[in-house]
Design a protein around this motif. Sequence first.
Motif, PDB file in Angstrom:
ATOM      1  N   UNK A 114      19.228  11.068 -14.983  1.00 30.27           N
ATOM      2  CA  UNK A 114      18.285  10.800 -16.070  1.00 30.27           C
ATOM      3  C   UNK A 114      16.927  10.412 -15.491  1.00 30.27           C
ATOM      4  N   UNK A 115      15.850  11.164 -15.792  1.00 31.16           N
ATOM      5  CA  UNK A 115      14.506  10.747 -15.364  1.00 31.16           C
ATOM      6  C   UNK A 115      13.899   9.769 -16.368  1.00 31.16           C
ATOM      7  N   UNK A 116      13.338   8.684 -15.867  1.00 31.98           N
ATOM      8  CA  UNK A 116      12.647   7.724 -16.723  1.00 31.98           C
ATOM      9  C   UNK A 116      11.223   7.555 -16.188  1.00 31.98           C
ATOM     10  N   UNK A 117      10.260   7.433 -17.098  1.00 27.71           N
ATOM     11  CA  UNK A 117       8.838   7.403 -16.731  1.00 27.71           C
ATOM     12  C   UNK A 117       8.164   6.191 -17.341  1.00 27.71           C
ATOM     13  N   UNK A 118       7.253   5.592 -16.575  1.00 25.35           N
ATOM     14  CA  UNK A 118       6.485   4.447 -17.070  1.00 25.35           C
ATOM     15  C   UNK A 118       5.028   4.615 -16.662  1.00 25.35           C
ATOM     16  N   UNK A 119       4.128   4.451 -17.617  1.00 20.10           N
ATOM     17  CA  UNK A 119       2.694   4.474 -17.343  1.00 20.10           C
ATOM     18  C   UNK A 119       2.256   3.090 -16.878  1.00 20.10           C
ATOM     19  N   UNK A 120       1.428   3.049 -15.844  1.00 26.20           N
ATOM     20  CA  UNK A 120       0.952   1.769 -15.329  1.00 26.20           C
ATOM     21  C   UNK A 120      -0.432   1.945 -14.723  1.00 26.20           C
ATOM     22  N   UNK A 121      -1.117   0.839 -14.545  1.00 25.55           N
ATOM     23  CA  UNK A 121      -2.445   0.829 -13.941  1.00 25.55           C
ATOM     24  C   UNK A 121      -2.408   0.018 -12.662  1.00 25.55           C
ATOM     25  N   UNK A 122      -3.097   0.513 -11.642  1.00 23.79           N
ATOM     26  CA  UNK A 122      -3.143  -0.155 -10.344  1.00 23.79           C
ATOM     27  C   UNK A 122      -4.601  -0.446 -10.010  1.00 23.79           C
ATOM     28  N   UNK A 123      -4.902  -1.712  -9.729  1.00 22.43           N
ATOM     29  CA  UNK A 123      -6.247  -2.111  -9.326  1.00 22.43           C
ATOM     30  C   UNK A 123      -6.314  -2.107  -7.805  1.00 22.43           C
ATOM     31  N   UNK A 124      -7.116  -1.203  -7.245  1.00 23.48           N
ATOM     32  CA  UNK A 124      -7.205  -1.100  -5.792  1.00 23.48           C
ATOM     33  C   UNK A 124      -7.815  -2.338  -5.157  1.00 23.48           C
ATOM     34  N   UNK A 125      -8.546  -3.147  -5.942  1.00 25.51           N
ATOM     35  CA  UNK A 125      -9.096  -4.396  -5.404  1.00 25.51           C
ATOM     36  C   UNK A 125      -8.004  -5.416  -5.097  1.00 25.51           C
ATOM     37  N   UNK A 126      -6.825  -5.231  -5.721  1.00 27.26           N
ATOM     38  CA  UNK A 126      -5.712  -6.154  -5.469  1.00 27.26           C
ATOM     39  C   UNK A 126      -4.984  -5.862  -4.169  1.00 27.26           C
ATOM     40  N   UNK A 127      -5.288  -4.720  -3.547  1.00 25.60           N
ATOM     41  CA  UNK A 127      -4.602  -4.360  -2.306  1.00 25.60           C
ATOM     42  C   UNK A 127      -5.149  -5.197  -1.151  1.00 25.60           C
ATOM     43  N   UNK A 128      -4.261  -5.902  -0.480  1.00 28.82           N
ATOM     44  CA  UNK A 128      -4.667  -6.804   0.602  1.00 28.82           C
ATOM     45  C   UNK A 128      -4.608  -6.142   1.969  1.00 28.82           C
ATOM     46  N   UNK A 129      -4.022  -4.946   2.052  1.00 28.16           N
ATOM     47  CA  UNK A 129      -3.901  -4.264   3.340  1.00 28.16           C
ATOM     48  C   UNK A 129      -3.958  -2.754   3.118  1.00 28.16           C
ATOM     49  N   UNK A 130      -4.529  -2.056   4.102  1.00 28.36           N
ATOM     50  CA  UNK A 130      -4.590  -0.591   4.070  1.00 28.36           C
ATOM     51  C   UNK A 130      -3.876  -0.055   5.306  1.00 28.36           C
ATOM     52  N   UNK A 131      -2.993   0.901   5.096  1.00 26.85           N
ATOM     53  CA  UNK A 131      -2.235   1.499   6.194  1.00 26.85           C
ATOM     54  C   UNK A 131      -2.462   3.005   6.218  1.00 26.85           C
ATOM     55  N   UNK A 132      -2.389   3.574   7.410  1.00 26.85           N
ATOM     56  CA  UNK A 132      -2.450   5.023   7.576  1.00 26.85           C
ATOM     57  C   UNK A 132      -1.189   5.508   8.259  1.00 26.85           C
ATOM     58  N   UNK A 156       7.532  11.644  16.839  1.00 29.36           N
ATOM     59  CA  UNK A 156       7.635  10.363  16.139  1.00 29.36           C
ATOM     60  C   UNK A 156       7.711  10.675  14.648  1.00 29.36           C
ATOM     61  N   UNK A 157       8.776  10.234  13.994  1.00 29.18           N
ATOM     62  CA  UNK A 157       8.920  10.489  12.563  1.00 29.18           C
ATOM     63  C   UNK A 157       7.724   9.931  11.801  1.00 29.18           C
ATOM     64  N   UNK A 158       7.240   8.774  12.214  1.00 26.31           N
ATOM     65  CA  UNK A 158       6.064   8.174  11.577  1.00 26.31           C
ATOM     66  C   UNK A 158       5.420   7.205  12.550  1.00 26.31           C
ATOM     67  N   UNK A 159       4.095   7.220  12.557  1.00 29.53           N
ATOM     68  CA  UNK A 159       3.301   6.224  13.274  1.00 29.53           C
ATOM     69  C   UNK A 159       2.385   5.590  12.238  1.00 29.53           C
ATOM     70  N   UNK A 160       2.528   4.287  12.043  1.00 29.75           N
ATOM     71  CA  UNK A 160       1.815   3.581  10.984  1.00 29.75           C
ATOM     72  C   UNK A 160       0.770   2.668  11.609  1.00 29.75           C
ATOM     73  N   UNK A 161      -0.490   2.912  11.269  1.00 30.24           N
ATOM     74  CA  UNK A 161      -1.572   2.023  11.692  1.00 30.24           C
ATOM     75  C   UNK A 161      -1.800   1.003  10.581  1.00 30.24           C
ATOM     76  N   UNK A 162      -1.469  -0.240  10.841  1.00 30.06           N
ATOM     77  CA  UNK A 162      -1.576  -1.300   9.841  1.00 30.06           C
ATOM     78  C   UNK A 162      -2.869  -2.100   9.958  1.00 30.06           C
ATOM     79  N   UNK A 163      -3.674  -1.826  10.981  1.00 31.17           N
ATOM     80  CA  UNK A 163      -4.849  -2.646  11.240  1.00 31.17           C
ATOM     81  C   UNK A 163      -4.535  -3.799  12.168  1.00 31.17           C
ATOM     82  N   UNK A 164      -3.257  -4.065  12.364  1.00 33.21           N
ATOM     83  CA  UNK A 164      -2.807  -5.126  13.282  1.00 33.21           C
ATOM     84  C   UNK A 164      -1.867  -4.499  14.311  1.00 33.21           C
ATOM     85  N   UNK A 165      -0.578  -4.780  14.198  1.00 31.58           N
ATOM     86  CA  UNK A 165       0.380  -4.217  15.138  1.00 31.58           C
ATOM     87  C   UNK A 165       0.907  -2.902  14.577  1.00 31.58           C
ATOM     88  N   UNK A 166       0.700  -1.775  15.274  1.00 34.65           N
ATOM     89  CA  UNK A 166       1.172  -0.485  14.752  1.00 34.65           C
ATOM     90  C   UNK A 166       2.692  -0.381  14.793  1.00 34.65           C
TER      91      UNK A 166
END
Length: 448
Positions: A207-225, A232-242
């Motif tokens: 069963x698929x269930x859907x919810x509409x929501x709003x996200x404020x990008x100003x509330x994000x305290x960290x950015x990752x790439x 490597x399955x994934x390499x994550x740059x967190x701005x601190x320890x990768x």
Amino acid sequence: MYSDPRGSVKGRFANLLFQGNLVKDSLTLSIKLNLSANYEQKALLLRTMDSYRDAMNYVSRYAFTQLDKRANKRKLNDLLYRELRIRYNLPSQLAQSAIRRVASTYQGEWTKIKQNAEHRKLGYTKKYYHGLEKAPEFKSRTTEIVYGRDYSFGKNQTASVNTLEGRVRVAYEGWTPHVERLRSGEWKIGTAKLWYDKGRKALYLIVPITREQSVDLNDMTQVQGVDVGMRYLAVVDTGEKPIFVKGSPIHHKKRHLQRLRKRLQEKGTRSAKRRLAALSRRERRLTPDVNHRLSRKIAQPQVLVGIEDLTHIRVKINTKRKDTEERRQAEQWAFADLHSKILYKSSLYGGYATRQDAHYTSQGCPRCEHKSKNNRPGKGLLFTCEACGYTLHADLVGGRNVRLRTLVARQGRTITGRVSTVPDVDSNDTGPDPVEESRNPLTLVRGS
């Protein structure tokens, strides 16, 4: 089972670019419910599913032979609707559902044929796609049922499902948080799939269930790439320890299963075939399980995650000069599954994930922005900028460039209007030593 919650890539960019820092988001989850049907109910449901499958195959053959491989939904409905009702005794909604599903399958096949022609013209591949050389055949016992017409939910955790002989009321079980979301009334319920698991001999309602929501990008305290790959399955740059996640454990596990499959196929006995069927199910579970646990490490509350837009990268991978094992790894690279899990889990946990342009992420210097293939000699693990001498772990460069592009996308929409193009990096931060890191990998394969 889950689905990608935000639709097309273009739509996600439009949300992020033109609605300021408030992003309107649509989150979709697929809930798996185990139906506790008795013998009579199970037999009736299976007969309904068999009739639905036979009807789809009949429509598919008709479209292939009579309509020149064209499956227009409205035309098929006018021609075959009454015949399906009489021949297969299908309820009205199921007859229309069978026609819609066949039309959708044909449309997908024609899309692949056109894409293949375009890719051959651009030189990405020399292979022809042979999808419609014969009529598509439906083998799985899977039936699409519409909420409110073919199924509904009642009291005491029961579901009412339409069959060839009317509705049956069946008790269901599921993961408690999912069942609570289903019964909360805050989620919109969509068209479900009634599925029969042959191995477990059990009926499930997806069963698929859907919810509409709003996200404020100003509330994000960290950015990752996040940079994904096969080494490597994934390499994550967190701005601190990768974070580095090696792919060798899962590749080793897949090679072991491949050798086991080869031995069983050579044996060819009845017990070997039973073992092969169990082995196939085991292989199908392996990669989704690894991606599930990896995405849970990446998706965190109040974290903005940037991932690469790798659309059409599959046809651009040159496997002609690779050996058999390298080709197998390239063909089994499940980056899309990992991306979709990161996208929906970020929204579910109170974060947000967005796709960024993947061009030159592994060749561009995150300090001076100089782009050159010579920055990564031999496609090795060491990145050295030939312009400024900046040195970093090669896979971390990809994650860092994705993170910087995500930062620019967000900061370009702040009240100050300031766009940061100067990364806060240290040239001495070269990431982990490749030799030392390989001795202590982050393992995500169970039993490794």
